[in-house]
Write a protein that holds these residues in place. Sequence first.
Motif, PDB file in Angstrom:
ATOM      1  N   GLU A 154       0.902  -1.185   0.023  1.00  0.00           N
ATOM      2  CA  GLU A 154       0.114  -0.112   0.015  1.00  0.00           C
ATOM      3  C   GLU A 154       0.921   1.297   0.000  1.00  0.00           C
ATOM      4  O   GLU A 154       1.440   1.637   0.817  1.00  0.00           O
ATOM      5  CB  GLU A 154      -0.857   0.042   1.218  1.00  0.00           C
ATOM      6  N   GLY A 155       0.982   1.941  -1.242  1.00  0.00           N
ATOM      7  CA  GLY A 155       1.928   3.004  -1.369  1.00  0.00           C
ATOM      8  C   GLY A 155       1.296   4.173  -0.918  1.00  0.00           C
ATOM      9  O   GLY A 155       2.029   5.099  -0.575  1.00  0.00           O
ATOM     10  N   ALA A 156       0.008   4.459  -0.773  1.00  0.00           N
ATOM     11  CA  ALA A 156      -0.479   5.852  -0.478  1.00  0.00           C
ATOM     12  C   ALA A 156      -1.984   5.657  -0.109  1.00  0.00           C
ATOM     13  O   ALA A 156      -2.600   4.662  -0.166  1.00  0.00           O
ATOM     14  CB  ALA A 156      -0.388   6.694  -1.535  1.00  0.00           C
ATOM     15  N   VAL A 204      -9.473   6.019   0.791  1.00  0.00           N
ATOM     16  CA  VAL A 204      -9.112   5.031  -0.342  1.00  0.00           C
ATOM     17  C   VAL A 204      -7.641   4.915  -0.060  1.00  0.00           C
ATOM     18  O   VAL A 204      -6.885   5.817  -0.210  1.00  0.00           O
ATOM     19  CB  VAL A 204      -9.410   5.901  -1.655  1.00  0.00           C
ATOM     20  N   ASN A 205      -7.397   3.730  -0.404  1.00  0.00           N
ATOM     21  CA  ASN A 205      -5.904   3.184  -0.330  1.00  0.00           C
ATOM     22  C   ASN A 205      -5.522   2.760  -1.716  1.00  0.00           C
ATOM     23  O   ASN A 205      -6.378   2.090  -2.456  1.00  0.00           O
ATOM     24  CB  ASN A 205      -5.718   2.089   0.768  1.00  0.00           C
ATOM     25  N   GLU A 256      -8.193   0.442  -3.572  1.00  0.00           N
ATOM     26  CA  GLU A 256      -9.385  -0.025  -2.910  1.00  0.00           C
ATOM     27  C   GLU A 256     -10.725   0.441  -2.917  1.00  0.00           C
ATOM     28  O   GLU A 256     -10.424   1.649  -3.144  1.00  0.00           O
ATOM     29  CB  GLU A 256      -8.702  -0.405  -1.463  1.00  0.00           C
ATOM     30  N   ARG A 257     -11.538  -0.340  -2.287  1.00  0.00           N
ATOM     31  CA  ARG A 257     -12.935   0.273  -2.446  1.00  0.00           C
ATOM     32  C   ARG A 257     -12.964   1.416  -1.213  1.00  0.00           C
ATOM     33  O   ARG A 257     -12.181   1.271  -0.149  1.00  0.00           O
ATOM     34  CB  ARG A 257     -14.077  -0.731  -2.088  1.00  0.00           C
ATOM     35  N   GLN A 261     -14.831   7.562  -4.459  1.00  0.00           N
ATOM     36  CA  GLN A 261     -14.047   6.798  -5.294  1.00  0.00           C
ATOM     37  C   GLN A 261     -13.584   7.311  -6.643  1.00  0.00           C
ATOM     38  O   GLN A 261     -12.345   7.190  -7.034  1.00  0.00           O
ATOM     39  CB  GLN A 261     -14.783   5.368  -5.649  1.00  0.00           C
ATOM     40  N   ALA A 262     -14.601   8.054  -7.098  1.00  0.00           N
ATOM     41  CA  ALA A 262     -14.497   8.826  -8.329  1.00  0.00           C
ATOM     42  C   ALA A 262     -13.184   9.760  -8.201  1.00  0.00           C
ATOM     43  O   ALA A 262     -12.144  10.288  -9.018  1.00  0.00           O
ATOM     44  CB  ALA A 262     -15.450   9.525  -9.075  1.00  0.00           C
ATOM     45  N   ALA A 263     -13.509  10.801  -6.837  1.00  0.00           N
ATOM     46  CA  ALA A 263     -12.367  11.463  -6.547  1.00  0.00           C
ATOM     47  C   ALA A 263     -10.817  11.140  -6.369  1.00  0.00           C
ATOM     48  O   ALA A 263     -10.261  11.814  -6.704  1.00  0.00           O
ATOM     49  CB  ALA A 263     -12.712  12.457  -5.342  1.00  0.00           C
ATOM     50  N   ALA A 264     -10.904   9.951  -6.006  1.00  0.00           N
ATOM     51  CA  ALA A 264      -9.777   9.338  -5.539  1.00  0.00           C
ATOM     52  C   ALA A 264      -9.057   8.966  -7.080  1.00  0.00           C
ATOM     53  O   ALA A 264      -7.766   9.113  -6.950  1.00  0.00           O
ATOM     54  CB  ALA A 264      -9.804   8.057  -4.740  1.00  0.00           C
TER      55      ALA A 264
END
Length: 218
Positions: free
Chosen positions: A66-68, A102-103, A135-136, A181-184
Amino acid sequence: MPVRNDAGRMPWWARLAAGLLVFAGLLVLVAKADLIPGLPNPFAETTKDRSGPAVLKSIKDMSRFEGASGNFQVIVDLQKDATFLPDAVRGRRTLYVGAGSVNAYVEFGKLGDNAVKVSDDRASATIKLPHANLERTSLDPKRSYVVAEQRGFFDRISDFFSSIPDGQQQQVQSLAADKIQAAAKDSGLGSRAEANTRAMLQQLLISLGFTKVSVTFS
């Protein structure tokens, strides 16, 4: 001899009930006002957790980095109207603040045989990785809440007699998760995860004696 008039007197059971009501009211007032220190409130509520222990259903080994991770907040304004009725009669509007994270991760578990190449002198290494995935959305229930909710007359009646809670709150939560999720995806979170993954691998391999480390994503 004077005539005894009992027409205006209350029955004994009525006087007893009235006395009990007055006594209960005095107890409530004394307990609420704390006039007598140490007197417990007979109408105080207690909460007991009777839930069972958590049961482990499955375990999955992780083969990702998990980088961010990004934290987001969105305001959802969802309104449902009836076609031929005013909002005061039939309609529902919910204003909801959704906060979640969000990961972004890089998958290591499905690398091919040619994903890692090391030079003969073990001085340089080339690593090819897949692009980062998201991820979700994980909504935070402590920071997500309903700001306001307006309901029409028939909606209030329906909620009063229904044993199943209305699905409006579930819908705003789902909308909040989709919007986050869309913003991520548009935030560059995946690129940040890839950059952090590259830096992690370069530092790791350099510490093992490599002088040149190339990490690419495709």
